[in-house]
Write a protein that holds these residues in place. Structure first.
Motif, PDB file in Angstrom:
ATOM      1  N   MET A  76       0.831  -1.200   0.000  1.00  0.00           N
ATOM      2  CA  MET A  76       0.000   0.000   0.000  1.00  0.00           C
ATOM      3  C   MET A  76       0.869   1.256   0.000  1.00  0.00           C
ATOM      4  O   MET A  76       0.558   2.253  -0.637  1.00  0.00           O
ATOM      5  N   ASN A  77       1.992   1.218   0.750  1.00  0.00           N
ATOM      6  CA  ASN A  77       2.866   2.383   0.813  1.00  0.00           C
ATOM      7  C   ASN A  77       3.612   2.602  -0.488  1.00  0.00           C
ATOM      8  O   ASN A  77       3.965   3.723  -0.824  1.00  0.00           O
ATOM      9  N   GLY A  78       3.870   1.542  -1.215  1.00  0.00           N
ATOM     10  CA  GLY A  78       4.629   1.689  -2.443  1.00  0.00           C
ATOM     11  C   GLY A  78       3.777   1.972  -3.659  1.00  0.00           C
ATOM     12  O   GLY A  78       4.288   2.114  -4.753  1.00  0.00           O
ATOM     13  N   GLU A  79       2.477   2.110  -3.441  1.00  0.00           N
ATOM     14  CA  GLU A  79       1.584   2.287  -4.587  1.00  0.00           C
ATOM     15  C   GLU A  79       1.684   3.715  -5.105  1.00  0.00           C
ATOM     16  O   GLU A  79       1.625   4.678  -4.346  1.00  0.00           O
ATOM     17  N   HIS A  80       1.845   3.818  -6.423  1.00  0.00           N
ATOM     18  CA  HIS A  80       1.930   5.142  -7.037  1.00  0.00           C
ATOM     19  C   HIS A  80       0.570   5.500  -7.589  1.00  0.00           C
ATOM     20  O   HIS A  80       0.020   4.769  -8.397  1.00  0.00           O
ATOM     21  N   LYS A  81       0.033   6.612  -7.117  1.00  0.00           N
ATOM     22  CA  LYS A  81      -1.276   7.035  -7.604  1.00  0.00           C
ATOM     23  C   LYS A  81      -1.073   7.865  -8.879  1.00  0.00           C
ATOM     24  O   LYS A  81      -0.365   8.845  -8.893  1.00  0.00           O
ATOM     25  N   GLU A  82      -1.692   7.412  -9.954  1.00  0.00           N
ATOM     26  CA  GLU A  82      -1.590   8.150 -11.214  1.00  0.00           C
ATOM     27  C   GLU A  82      -2.835   8.980 -11.414  1.00  0.00           C
ATOM     28  O   GLU A  82      -3.925   8.535 -11.093  1.00  0.00           O
ATOM     29  N   PRO A  83      -2.821  10.157 -11.988  1.00  0.00           N
ATOM     30  CA  PRO A  83      -1.589  10.825 -12.426  1.00  0.00           C
ATOM     31  C   PRO A  83      -0.924  11.587 -11.283  1.00  0.00           C
ATOM     32  O   PRO A  83      -1.595  12.072 -10.384  1.00  0.00           O
ATOM     33  N   THR A  84       0.379  11.681 -11.283  1.00  0.00           N
ATOM     34  CA  THR A  84       1.076  12.485 -10.296  1.00  0.00           C
ATOM     35  C   THR A  84       0.995  13.946 -10.717  1.00  0.00           C
ATOM     36  O   THR A  84       1.284  14.289 -11.855  1.00  0.00           O
TER      37      THR A  84
END
Lengths: 225, 249
Positions: B89-97
Motif C-alpha cells: 500500500m505504501n509503495g503504490e503510485h497514484k496516477e496521475p502524479t
C-alpha cells in the motif's frame, strides 16, 4: 609413601580410591549434628600401614541377592547398599520430587552406625529421635523440606532487572545534566519563554498532538498573569 | 514531531504513516500476548520448589511441543500478511502524479527542485537550498541561519520544502556526494539518496501542517545538522508558491 596424605586401600592387588561419597560434617539447615567421619590426621607410615590393614574396606559380598551387582558396581557406588531400582535402573543417588526413592543409600556403612543398623531391625519404638535422624541421614542427603526450598531464581532475576534499570536512569540523568548543556546554542531554546512560543508554533503548525499550556497566553506570547 | 519524553508515534500527515502506525500497534499487541504467556509459563515452572520438581509436566510433552510450534507459526503468518499489505500500500503510485520534486542531498544541506505543469500547459520550475537554523545570535549582518524565538533547534530550516495537500506527487531523491537519506516519519517516507541514482517515492499528504525529519544515513561530521522541514499547504497556496506570487499569511 608420604606421611598422612592419602590412605589408599589395597584390594586384591588393585589400587582403589576410598569411596567418593561426600562426608557430611557440621550442622545442617535443620540444626542436626551429623557425625563426622573420615577425618584425616597426619600419621607416620607405620601407623598408616597398620590402619590400612585394620580398616581395609570389605570386599563386595559374594553371596546375597545383589552379589553380582555389588561386584560390578563397586567402583561406582562403593559399599553403599542398593535399595531399589531408582531412576531407569541405574545405581545412582538421585534426589527428585518425581523419583523419591534413590537406588542406593547416601552413605557407606561406617563403624559408628553398625549398632544402629542392628537396632533398626527391631522395634522402631525403641529408637530415639536422634537415632532416627542419624539413620535418615545415613540413607538420604536432604530432607524433603531442604529439597523443596526454592533456589531464589526469581530474586536473581529481580536483582539483574533493577540493576539494569538503575544504570539506565543514572546514565539518562548524567546526559541531561552534563551532556545537553554542552552546546551553548541550544541553551536559549530551553528557557521558559522560548518553550512557550515553541508550543504555540506547534499548535499553529498542526505538528504535534498537544493540548497546549493553560498558563500561556498564545495571543500575547507571554505567561498569563 | 515528538516532544521531549514522548515514546509514541506523533501526528501523521499521510496514509502511509497511519498504516505503519497501525501495523506497529498490531505487532505490539501480539508481542504483549506472547510476552505475558512466556513470562507466566516461566514463573510457573520456576517458582515452586527445586527446578527439577516439575520436570514430569514438561519432559516429553508432545502436546506442549505442538502448541509452541503451531501458535508462533500462526502469529508469524498474521504479522507477515499485515506487513505485506502495508508494504505494498505504501509503495503504490497514484496516477496521475500532479507534482514532481527532485531532492538532492549535499554535505550538509538539502536542495529542493520543483516542477509543475499547470492547466494551461505552462511549466513552472525552480530550486532552492535548505539549511538548518543553528545560531541564536547572527554571526554576520546577512546571516539567515538564525533561530527566531520559538524555533526548534536542529529541526527548523531557513527554507522548508513545500508540498500540496491532497495531491498525489512523486519525489526523486538523489545525492551530490555521499549517501544520505531523506526521511520524514510523519509522512511515512524514508528514501535513500544515493549518488548517481534517482530513487522514486510516491507522496500524498492528507493534512495541512508542518512535518519534520532528519537525514538517516551517516554522511559525515555534520550529519546531525541537515534536518528536513516539510510544509504542507493547500493547493491554491501551492499554486501561488510555484508561480512565485505573494502568499497571504
Amino acid at each position: 609413601m608420604a606421611s598422612g596424605l592419602l590412605r589408599v586401600p589395597v584390594i586384591l592387588g588393585r589400587r582403589t580410591l576410598v569411596t567418593s561419597v561426600p562426608r557430611l560434617s557440621g550442622v545442617t539447615t535443620t540444626g542436626d549434628e551429623v557425625p563426622v567421619v573420615g577425618i584425616q590426621v597426619p600419621v607416620t607410615e607405620e601407623e598408616n600401614s597398620k590402619w590400612l590393614l585394620e580398616n581395609n574396606p570389605p570386599a563386595p559380598a559374594k553371596k546375597g541377592r545383589n552379589a553380582h551387582l555389588r561386584e560390578k558396581l563397586y567402583t561406582v557406588i562403593g559399599n553403599r547398599d542398593i535399595v531399589g531400582p531408582g531412576v531407569s535402573g541405574f545405581a545412582e543417588y538421585i534426589e527428585a520430587e518425581e523419583f523419591p526413592f534413590p537406588a542406593v543409600r547416601f552413605m557407606e556403612p561406617y563403624p559408628e552406625i553398625m549398632p544402629l543398623l542392628e537396632k533398626e531391625k527391631g522395634d522402631w519404638k525403641n529408637l530415639s529421635i536422634d537415632e532416627k535422624k542419624t539413620l535418615y541421614r545415613y540413607s538420604y542427603r536432604q530432607t524433603l523440606k531442604e529439597e523443596y526450598t526454592p533456589e531464589g531464581l526469581g530474586k536473581r532475576l529481580l536483582i539483574g532487572t533493577l540493576f539494569g534499570l538503575s544504570c539506565t536512569m543514572i546514565y539518562t540523568q548524567i546526559t541531561i545534566d552534563y551532556i545537553f548543556p554542552w552546546d551553548p546554542r541550544a541553551a536559549r531554546t530551553r528557557q521558559a519563554d522560548w518553550q512557550g512560543v515553541h508550543l504555540g508554533k506547534l499548535i499553529a503548525q498542526n505538528t504535534s498532538y498537544t493540548p497546549g499550556d493553560p498558563y500561556w497566553d498564545y495571543d500575547k506570547g507571554e505567561w498569563r498573569k | 514531531m515528538s516532544q521531549w519524553g514522548g515514546t509514541y508515534y506523533s501526528m501523521n500527515f499521510s496514509m502511509a504513516a497511519s498504516l505503519s502506525k497501525f501495523l506497529y500497534e498490531c505487532i505490539m499487541t501480539i508481542n504483549c500476548f506472547v510476552l505475558t504467556t512466556v513470562v507466566c509459563g516461566l514463573v510457573m515452572a520456576l517458582s515452586s520448589g527445586r527446578v527439577v520438581g516439575h520436570c514430569r509436566k514438561y519432559l516429553k510433552n508432545e502436546l506442549l511441543e505442538a502448541i509452541w510450534t503451531i501458535v508462533p507459526a500462526f502469529l508469524i503468518y498474521l504479522i507477515a500478511s499485515m506487513s505485506f499489505y502495508v508494504l505494498y500500500m505504501n509503495g503504490e503510485h497514484k496516477e496521475p502524479t500532479l507534482f514532481h520534486s527532485v531532492i538532492t542531498g549535499h554535505q550538509w544541506y538539502w536542495t529542493y527542485q520543483y516542477a509543475m505543469i499547470d492547466e494551461m500547459g505552462k511549466f513552472f520550475g525552480f530550486e532552492h537550498d535548505s539549511y538548518a537554523l543553528l545560531n541564536d545570535v547572527p554571526s554576520t549582518s546577512d546571516d539567515d541561519t538564525v533561530l527566531s524565538k520559538g524555533d526548534t533547534y536542529l529541526l527548523d530550516v531557513d527554507a522548508p520544502f513545500v508540498i500540496p495537500q491532497g495531491m498525489p506527487g512523486e519525489l526523486l531523491v538523489t545525492s551530490d556526494d555521499v549517501i544520505h537519506s531523506w526521511s520524514v516519519p510523519a509522512l511515512g517516507i524514508t528514501v535513500d539518496a544515493v549518488p548517481g541514482r534517482l530513487n522514486r517515492s510516491p507522496i500524498l499528504a492528507s493534512t495541512v501542517g508542518v512535518a519534520y525529519g532528519h537525514c538517516r544515513e551517516l554522511c559525515g561530521v555534520n550529519h546531525f545538522m541537515m534536518p528536513i522541514c516539510v510544509e504542507i499547504v493547500t493547493p491554491a497556496t501551492y499554486l501561488k508558491f510555484m508561480k512565485l506570487e505573494e502568499i497571504e499569511e
